[in-house]
Design a protein around this motif. Structure first.
Motif, PDB file in Angstrom:
ATOM      1  N   PHE A 168       0.842  -1.189   0.000  1.00  0.00           N
ATOM      2  CA  PHE A 168       0.000   0.000   0.000  1.00  0.00           C
ATOM      3  C   PHE A 168       0.880   1.243   0.000  1.00  0.00           C
ATOM      4  O   PHE A 168       1.891   1.286   0.693  1.00  0.00           O
ATOM      5  CB  PHE A 168      -0.910   0.027   1.236  1.00  0.00           C
ATOM      6  CG  PHE A 168      -1.855  -1.135   1.282  1.00  0.00           C
ATOM      7  CD1 PHE A 168      -3.013  -1.132   0.524  1.00  0.00           C
ATOM      8  CD2 PHE A 168      -1.573  -2.244   2.063  1.00  0.00           C
ATOM      9  CE1 PHE A 168      -3.875  -2.211   0.546  1.00  0.00           C
ATOM     10  CE2 PHE A 168      -2.426  -3.325   2.097  1.00  0.00           C
ATOM     11  CZ  PHE A 168      -3.587  -3.313   1.344  1.00  0.00           C
ATOM     12  N   ILE A 169       0.474   2.224  -0.766  1.00  0.00           N
ATOM     13  CA  ILE A 169       1.109   3.533  -0.742  1.00  0.00           C
ATOM     14  C   ILE A 169       0.229   4.410   0.139  1.00  0.00           C
ATOM     15  O   ILE A 169      -0.956   4.588  -0.139  1.00  0.00           O
ATOM     16  CB  ILE A 169       1.239   4.142  -2.160  1.00  0.00           C
ATOM     17  CG1 ILE A 169       1.974   3.175  -3.101  1.00  0.00           C
ATOM     18  CG2 ILE A 169       1.910   5.509  -2.084  1.00  0.00           C
ATOM     19  CD1 ILE A 169       3.387   2.839  -2.709  1.00  0.00           C
ATOM     20  N   LEU A 170       0.808   4.912   1.218  1.00  0.00           N
ATOM     21  CA  LEU A 170       0.098   5.783   2.164  1.00  0.00           C
ATOM     22  C   LEU A 170       0.760   7.147   2.140  1.00  0.00           C
ATOM     23  O   LEU A 170       1.971   7.254   1.938  1.00  0.00           O
ATOM     24  CB  LEU A 170       0.195   5.239   3.584  1.00  0.00           C
ATOM     25  CG  LEU A 170      -0.265   3.824   3.856  1.00  0.00           C
ATOM     26  CD1 LEU A 170      -0.037   3.481   5.323  1.00  0.00           C
ATOM     27  CD2 LEU A 170      -1.710   3.632   3.494  1.00  0.00           C
ATOM     28  N   SER A 171      -0.032   8.184   2.392  1.00  0.00           N
ATOM     29  CA  SER A 171       0.569   9.523   2.457  1.00  0.00           C
ATOM     30  C   SER A 171      -0.146  10.392   3.470  1.00  0.00           C
ATOM     31  O   SER A 171      -1.284  10.131   3.875  1.00  0.00           O
ATOM     32  CB  SER A 171       0.549  10.194   1.080  1.00  0.00           C
ATOM     33  OG  SER A 171      -0.761  10.563   0.715  1.00  0.00           O
ATOM     34  N   LEU A 172       0.564  11.445   3.850  1.00  0.00           N
ATOM     35  CA  LEU A 172       0.046  12.471   4.747  1.00  0.00           C
ATOM     36  C   LEU A 172       0.431  13.814   4.152  1.00  0.00           C
ATOM     37  O   LEU A 172       1.591  14.023   3.770  1.00  0.00           O
ATOM     38  CB  LEU A 172       0.678  12.315   6.141  1.00  0.00           C
ATOM     39  CG  LEU A 172       0.255  13.311   7.216  1.00  0.00           C
ATOM     40  CD1 LEU A 172      -1.213  13.106   7.597  1.00  0.00           C
ATOM     41  CD2 LEU A 172       1.149  13.168   8.446  1.00  0.00           C
ATOM     42  N   LEU A 173      -0.532  14.717   4.046  1.00  0.00           N
ATOM     43  CA  LEU A 173      -0.293  16.050   3.515  1.00  0.00           C
ATOM     44  C   LEU A 173       0.003  17.030   4.640  1.00  0.00           C
ATOM     45  O   LEU A 173      -0.459  16.852   5.773  1.00  0.00           O
ATOM     46  CB  LEU A 173      -1.499  16.535   2.721  1.00  0.00           C
ATOM     47  CG  LEU A 173      -1.933  15.679   1.532  1.00  0.00           C
ATOM     48  CD1 LEU A 173      -3.203  16.241   0.898  1.00  0.00           C
ATOM     49  CD2 LEU A 173      -0.814  15.559   0.510  1.00  0.00           C
ATOM     50  N   LYS A 174       0.724  18.073   4.311  1.00  0.00           N
ATOM     51  CA  LYS A 174       1.075  19.101   5.293  1.00  0.00           C
ATOM     52  C   LYS A 174      -0.166  19.660   5.979  1.00  0.00           C
ATOM     53  O   LYS A 174      -0.208  19.780   7.205  1.00  0.00           O
ATOM     54  CB  LYS A 174       1.850  20.233   4.600  1.00  0.00           C
ATOM     55  CG  LYS A 174       2.273  21.359   5.515  1.00  0.00           C
ATOM     56  CD  LYS A 174       3.079  22.400   4.758  1.00  0.00           C
ATOM     57  CE  LYS A 174       3.610  23.461   5.693  1.00  0.00           C
ATOM     58  NZ  LYS A 174       4.548  24.342   4.991  1.00  0.00           N
ATOM     59  N   LYS A 175      -1.199  19.994   5.206  1.00  0.00           N
ATOM     60  CA  LYS A 175      -2.408  20.575   5.808  1.00  0.00           C
ATOM     61  C   LYS A 175      -3.088  19.597   6.757  1.00  0.00           C
ATOM     62  O   LYS A 175      -3.636  20.002   7.785  1.00  0.00           O
ATOM     63  CB  LYS A 175      -3.388  21.058   4.729  1.00  0.00           C
ATOM     64  CG  LYS A 175      -3.943  19.985   3.841  1.00  0.00           C
ATOM     65  CD  LYS A 175      -4.796  20.581   2.726  1.00  0.00           C
ATOM     66  CE  LYS A 175      -5.228  19.505   1.740  1.00  0.00           C
ATOM     67  NZ  LYS A 175      -5.864  20.078   0.573  1.00  0.00           N
ATOM     68  N   GLU A 176      -3.021  18.274   6.469  1.00  0.00           N
ATOM     69  CA  GLU A 176      -3.609  17.278   7.366  1.00  0.00           C
ATOM     70  C   GLU A 176      -2.811  17.186   8.657  1.00  0.00           C
ATOM     71  O   GLU A 176      -3.385  17.068   9.743  1.00  0.00           O
ATOM     72  CB  GLU A 176      -3.644  15.918   6.667  1.00  0.00           C
ATOM     73  CG  GLU A 176      -4.557  15.878   5.462  1.00  0.00           C
ATOM     74  CD  GLU A 176      -4.354  14.674   4.566  1.00  0.00           C
ATOM     75  OE1 GLU A 176      -5.265  14.387   3.780  1.00  0.00           O
ATOM     76  OE2 GLU A 176      -3.263  14.033   4.634  1.00  0.00           O
ATOM     77  N   PHE A 177      -1.484  17.230   8.554  1.00  0.00           N
ATOM     78  CA  PHE A 177      -0.635  17.165   9.742  1.00  0.00           C
ATOM     79  C   PHE A 177      -0.849  18.398  10.616  1.00  0.00           C
ATOM     80  O   PHE A 177      -0.998  18.279  11.832  1.00  0.00           O
ATOM     81  CB  PHE A 177       0.833  17.061   9.337  1.00  0.00           C
ATOM     82  CG  PHE A 177       1.780  17.078  10.503  1.00  0.00           C
ATOM     83  CD1 PHE A 177       1.932  15.959  11.296  1.00  0.00           C
ATOM     84  CD2 PHE A 177       2.515  18.207  10.815  1.00  0.00           C
ATOM     85  CE1 PHE A 177       2.805  15.956  12.390  1.00  0.00           C
ATOM     86  CE2 PHE A 177       3.384  18.225  11.892  1.00  0.00           C
ATOM     87  CZ  PHE A 177       3.518  17.097  12.670  1.00  0.00           C
ATOM     88  N   ASN A 178      -0.857  19.575  10.010  1.00  0.00           N
ATOM     89  CA  ASN A 178      -0.983  20.807  10.786  1.00  0.00           C
ATOM     90  C   ASN A 178      -2.376  20.979  11.390  1.00  0.00           C
ATOM     91  O   ASN A 178      -2.525  21.694  12.384  1.00  0.00           O
ATOM     92  CB  ASN A 178      -0.600  22.012   9.932  1.00  0.00           C
ATOM     93  CG  ASN A 178       0.910  22.085   9.723  1.00  0.00           C
ATOM     94  OD1 ASN A 178       1.698  21.606  10.530  1.00  0.00           O
ATOM     95  ND2 ASN A 178       1.313  22.687   8.621  1.00  0.00           N
ATOM     96  N   GLU A 179      -3.386  20.322  10.816  1.00  0.00           N
ATOM     97  CA  GLU A 179      -4.746  20.380  11.392  1.00  0.00           C
ATOM     98  C   GLU A 179      -4.899  19.485  12.598  1.00  0.00           C
ATOM     99  O   GLU A 179      -5.761  19.715  13.438  1.00  0.00           O
ATOM    100  CB  GLU A 179      -5.775  19.978  10.325  1.00  0.00           C
ATOM    101  CG  GLU A 179      -5.991  21.007   9.242  1.00  0.00           C
ATOM    102  CD  GLU A 179      -6.853  20.489   8.080  1.00  0.00           C
ATOM    103  OE1 GLU A 179      -7.280  19.297   8.117  1.00  0.00           O
ATOM    104  OE2 GLU A 179      -7.083  21.264   7.156  1.00  0.00           O
ATOM    105  N   SER A 180      -4.080  18.439  12.687  1.00  0.00           N
ATOM    106  CA  SER A 180      -4.258  17.482  13.782  1.00  0.00           C
ATOM    107  C   SER A 180      -3.594  17.933  15.055  1.00  0.00           C
ATOM    108  O   SER A 180      -2.776  18.815  15.103  1.00  0.00           O
ATOM    109  CB  SER A 180      -3.716  16.115  13.376  1.00  0.00           C
ATOM    110  OG  SER A 180      -2.327  16.173  13.136  1.00  0.00           O
TER     111      SER A 180
END
Length: 180
Positions: A168-180
């Motif tokens: 599986f290729i998984l990713s996290l975006l900057k906006k998702e990280f900064n929102e959490s």
């Protein structure tokens, strides 16, 4: 220089770390989850270390060190940085006591420090990783703790224990990280 979290710090890999990193990388329980599956020799480890010195603008590799006693806990990195699309491949494990991903919070703190560095210091937009379907510890950890999203599946992309497995290729975006 060390990038500090609350429990751990990330620092540059030093030559004296190589024996411990090689031992962890050669652990069959860890190695089955890595894209590089062959047993590493001391020479392989030295070549890898030398390559880090030459690729410092695209590979950001760190050791994870416990702040309280400077104990080496694992390794973490942002590799193959693509500056055009501002993305990097994540490398990550806790080797200490053969944990792989621990429950004491070291992995969570180290990953948080790594992603904060990637997104807010390097100004990356995305971090991503390829994980095999049997790597439940990392799949659960990154999906549940950091809300990584599944970008895709590579069918029968790994051979292990006599059969083919998906990755599986998984990713996290900057906006998702900064929102959490």
């Amino acid at each position: 220089m060390m990038i500090m979290g609350s429990k751990v710090g990330l620092r540059a890999v030093e030559k004296e770390d190589l024996d411990q990193l090689k031992e962890w990388r050669n652990n069959p329980e860890f190695r089955k989850n890595f894209r590089e599956t062959k047993e590493l020799s001391s020479k392989n480890q030295e070549i890898w270390f030398e390559s880090l010195q030459k690729t410092q603008t695209v590979n950001f590799m760190f050791v994870i060190e416990r702040l309280s006693d400077k104990e080496l806990l694992g390794a973490a990195g942002l590799l193959y940085t693509n500056w055009a699309i501002r993305s990097a491949d994540v490398s990550f494990y806790i080797g200490y006591e053969k944990k792989y991903i621990d429950e004491e919070g070291y992995a969570e703190d180290a990953a948080n420090v790594l992603f904060d560095y990637g997104f807010n210091e390097l100004n990356l937009n995305k971090v991503w990783m390829e994980l095999y379907e049997y790597d439940h510890k990392k799949l659960d950890f990154f999906k549940n703790t950091f809300k990584f999203k599944e970008d895709g599946k590579l069918r029968e992309n790994c051979f292990y224990e006599g059969r083919y497995w998906d990755s599986f290729i998984l990713s996290l975006l900057k906006k998702e990280f900064n929102e959490s």
